[in-house]
Write a protein that holds these residues in place. Structure first.
Motif, PDB file in Angstrom:
ATOM      1  N   GLU A   1     -10.939   6.549   9.843  1.00 58.52           N
ATOM      2  CA  GLU A   1      -9.746   6.439  10.679  1.00 58.52           C
ATOM      3  C   GLU A   1      -8.481   6.133   9.884  1.00 58.52           C
ATOM      4  OE1 GLU A   1      -9.945   7.417  13.729  1.00 58.52           O
ATOM      5  OE2 GLU A   1     -12.109   7.669  13.435  1.00 58.52           O
ATOM      6  N   LEU A   2      -8.573   6.167   8.579  1.00 60.99           N
ATOM      7  CA  LEU A   2      -7.402   5.909   7.744  1.00 60.99           C
ATOM      8  C   LEU A   2      -6.317   6.940   8.009  1.00 60.99           C
ATOM      9  CD1 LEU A   2      -6.210   4.276   5.269  1.00 60.99           C
ATOM     10  CD2 LEU A   2      -7.077   6.160   3.864  1.00 60.99           C
ATOM     11  N   GLN A   3      -5.088   6.478   8.235  1.00 57.50           N
ATOM     12  CA  GLN A   3      -3.951   7.375   8.420  1.00 57.50           C
ATOM     13  C   GLN A   3      -3.494   7.883   7.057  1.00 57.50           C
ATOM     14  OE1 GLN A   3      -3.360   7.209  12.681  1.00 57.50           O
ATOM     15  NE2 GLN A   3      -2.281   8.422  11.179  1.00 57.50           N
ATOM     16  N   VAL A   4      -3.693   9.155   6.796  1.00 59.12           N
ATOM     17  CA  VAL A   4      -3.244   9.723   5.530  1.00 59.12           C
ATOM     18  C   VAL A   4      -1.777  10.124   5.606  1.00 59.12           C
ATOM     19  CG1 VAL A   4      -5.519  10.455   4.758  1.00 59.12           C
ATOM     20  CG2 VAL A   4      -4.161  11.983   6.202  1.00 59.12           C
ATOM     21  N   SER A   5      -1.274  10.278   6.816  1.00 60.20           N
ATOM     22  CA  SER A   5       0.139  10.518   7.100  1.00 60.20           C
ATOM     23  C   SER A   5       0.346  10.054   8.541  1.00 60.20           C
ATOM     24  CB  SER A   5       0.490  12.004   6.912  1.00 60.20           C
ATOM     25  OG  SER A   5      -0.148  12.812   7.879  1.00 60.20           O
ATOM     26  N   PRO A   6       1.581  10.047   9.045  1.00 59.04           N
ATOM     27  CA  PRO A   6       1.807   9.444  10.360  1.00 59.04           C
ATOM     28  C   PRO A   6       0.941   9.992  11.493  1.00 59.04           C
ATOM     29  CG  PRO A   6       3.887   9.748   9.252  1.00 59.04           C
ATOM     30  CD  PRO A   6       2.857  10.406   8.389  1.00 59.04           C
ATOM     31  N   HIS A   7       0.570  11.260  11.447  1.00 62.00           N
ATOM     32  CA  HIS A   7      -0.132  11.868  12.574  1.00 62.00           C
ATOM     33  C   HIS A   7      -1.500  12.445  12.234  1.00 62.00           C
ATOM     34  CE1 HIS A   7       4.188  12.002  13.709  1.00 62.00           C
ATOM     35  NE2 HIS A   7       3.710  11.608  14.869  1.00 62.00           N
ATOM     36  N   PHE A   8      -1.996  12.156  11.037  1.00 65.07           N
ATOM     37  CA  PHE A   8      -3.279  12.728  10.633  1.00 65.07           C
ATOM     38  C   PHE A   8      -4.155  11.660   9.984  1.00 65.07           C
ATOM     39  CE2 PHE A   8      -0.311  16.169  10.969  1.00 65.07           C
ATOM     40  CZ  PHE A   8      -1.039  17.135  11.647  1.00 65.07           C
ATOM     41  N   ARG A   9      -5.435  11.736  10.313  1.00 66.52           N
ATOM     42  CA  ARG A   9      -6.418  10.780   9.807  1.00 66.52           C
ATOM     43  C   ARG A   9      -7.340  11.453   8.798  1.00 66.52           C
ATOM     44  NH1 ARG A   9      -6.401   6.108  12.943  1.00 66.52           N
ATOM     45  NH2 ARG A   9      -5.256   6.307  14.910  1.00 66.52           N
ATOM     46  N   LEU A  10      -7.948  10.642   7.974  1.00 66.10           N
ATOM     47  CA  LEU A  10      -8.801  11.157   6.915  1.00 66.10           C
ATOM     48  C   LEU A  10      -9.952  11.981   7.479  1.00 66.10           C
ATOM     49  CD1 LEU A  10      -9.295  11.234   3.871  1.00 66.10           C
ATOM     50  CD2 LEU A  10     -10.536   9.066   4.073  1.00 66.10           C
ATOM     51  N   ARG A  11     -10.494  11.592   8.629  1.00 73.09           N
ATOM     52  CA  ARG A  11     -11.622  12.312   9.212  1.00 73.09           C
ATOM     53  C   ARG A  11     -11.291  13.773   9.478  1.00 73.09           C
ATOM     54  NH1 ARG A  11     -14.615  11.059  13.121  1.00 73.09           N
ATOM     55  NH2 ARG A  11     -14.320   8.798  13.322  1.00 73.09           N
ATOM     56  N   GLN A  12     -10.020  14.087   9.732  1.00 71.54           N
ATOM     57  CA  GLN A  12      -9.625  15.452  10.040  1.00 71.54           C
ATOM     58  C   GLN A  12      -9.679  16.376   8.824  1.00 71.54           C
ATOM     59  OE1 GLN A  12      -5.959  13.755  12.035  1.00 71.54           O
ATOM     60  NE2 GLN A  12      -6.241  15.562  13.316  1.00 71.54           N
ATOM     61  N   LEU A  13      -9.733  15.801   7.646  1.00 70.04           N
ATOM     62  CA  LEU A  13      -9.720  16.597   6.421  1.00 70.04           C
ATOM     63  C   LEU A  13     -11.122  16.917   5.910  1.00 70.04           C
ATOM     64  CD1 LEU A  13      -6.933  14.641   4.489  1.00 70.04           C
ATOM     65  CD2 LEU A  13      -6.650  16.588   6.044  1.00 70.04           C
ATOM     66  N   LEU A  14     -12.142  16.258   6.466  1.00 71.32           N
ATOM     67  CA  LEU A  14     -13.485  16.366   5.914  1.00 71.32           C
ATOM     68  C   LEU A  14     -14.081  17.751   6.095  1.00 71.32           C
ATOM     69  CD1 LEU A  14     -15.196  13.022   7.001  1.00 71.32           C
ATOM     70  CD2 LEU A  14     -14.026  13.541   4.863  1.00 71.32           C
ATOM     71  N   CYS A  15     -14.979  18.095   5.173  1.00 68.53           N
ATOM     72  CA  CYS A  15     -15.748  19.321   5.291  1.00 68.53           C
ATOM     73  C   CYS A  15     -16.733  19.182   6.445  1.00 68.53           C
ATOM     74  CB  CYS A  15     -16.491  19.588   3.984  1.00 68.53           C
ATOM     75  SG  CYS A  15     -17.458  21.114   3.984  1.00 68.53           S
TER      76      CYS A  15
END
Length: 304
Positions: free
Chosen positions: A144-158
């Motif tokens: 759940e880490l926010q990598v930017s204001p509107h995106f979380r780390l989970r969204q980047l995963l393979c």
């Protein structure tokens, strides 16, 4: 009463606080949080105004230099918090990801997680297709880490199966592109907090498994297949029902130094009863795609 007034004042100050503008990887970043990916021991430069200071995990780090601040990334892979501060009203938080070196991949695996062979690169555009030198290690606690204001780390995963830790490649320019695109979409009346994600980073192993080309931008960490999902039900919104026009343009302004391009794609599902739309963003050479525009393509949609 004085305490109440003080609390209200502090709350008001926090509400209008703006992060300072910091140049990172030749990109002017004016939002917080942001994420910076570095190799262990890498010499880093943050372009910023005089009077700002930098801390790492709460401790002073680096030193002021001409046009900014110089610091050295920790040598141990992991997640570190950088803060650029000019006082209570000027704070930028930066997730500093120190990567696990690619040399740690053994027999195409990293700590039991399938990576696959290194991407082939490109003879004509070697800089755009540089082989990733390291991987961000992701634990379950980091999702759940926010990598930017509107995106979380989970969204980047393979999307590939496997336990933790997982590993990804990320180019910071993707976050700049995503935030810019989201802002443009919101300005057009779609009150989205983030995008639904079909595909973010792909390991070369997974990319090959789904039949994609070896040099897909997804294996380089700067591409995402995404869609609008205002009600966050996990389904693409039926934008065709919301507007009469089936094709629209989103003109996106990003720094010229961000080698990003946007293109749309059209695909079909078996059930053609409903329309929806999907974005595809790929960080690439802007000369290959002309001006930086996102054209919405039409996707036939199914609930199945």
């Amino acid at each position: 009463m004085r305490c109440l007034l003080l609390l209200l004042l502090l709350a008001s100050t926090a509400a209008i606080a703006q992060p300072p503008t910091v140049e990172i990887r030749e990109m002017a970043i004016d939002f917080s949080p942001f994420s910076l990916v570095a190799e262990g021991g890498e010499q880093l430069h943050l372009g910023m105004a005089e009077g700002l200071t930098v801390t790492l995990a709460g401790e002073a780090t680096g030193e002021p230099v001409a046009n900014g601040w110089a610091l050295t990334a920790p040598t141990t892979p992991g997640l570190y918090l950088l803060q650029v501060s000019g006082g209570v009203d000027q704070v930028m938080e930066i997730n500093l990801f120190v990567t696990v070196p690619a040399s740690a991949v053994v027999e195409e695996q990293l700590n039991g997680y399938r990576i696959g062979p290194a991407p082939p690169g490109h003879r004509v555009y070697p800089e755009l297709f540089r082989t990733p030198t390291g991987f961000i290690e992701v634990s379950e606690a980091m999702l759940e880490l926010q990598v930017s204001p509107h995106f979380r780390l989970r969204q980047l995963l393979c999307k590939q199966e496997g336990g933790f830790p997982k590993y990804i490649v990320l180019r910071e320019s993707l976050l700049v592109l995503l935030e810019g695109l989201l802002g443009e979409v919101r300005s057009r009346g779609y009150p989205v907090e983030t995008f639904g994600v079909i595909s973010g980073y792909r390991t070369p192993w997974y990319n090959r498994r789904i039949g994609n080309v070896a040099n897909s931008r997804h294996v380089y960490g700067d591409a995402m297949d995404l869609y609008i999902d205002v009600n966050e039900d996990g389904l693409m919104d039926d934008l065709m029902a919301m507007e009469a026009s089936s094709v629209r343009k989103f003109n996106l302004s990003v720094p010229a130094t961000v080698s990003n391009g946007l293109k749309c794609w059209k695909s079909f599902c078996e059930d053609r009863e409903r329309f929806t739309e999907i974005f595809r963003t790929e960080a690439f050479n802007p000369e290959s795609y002309g001006d930086l525009e996102a054209r919405l393509g039409t996707l036939w949609y199914t609930d199945a």
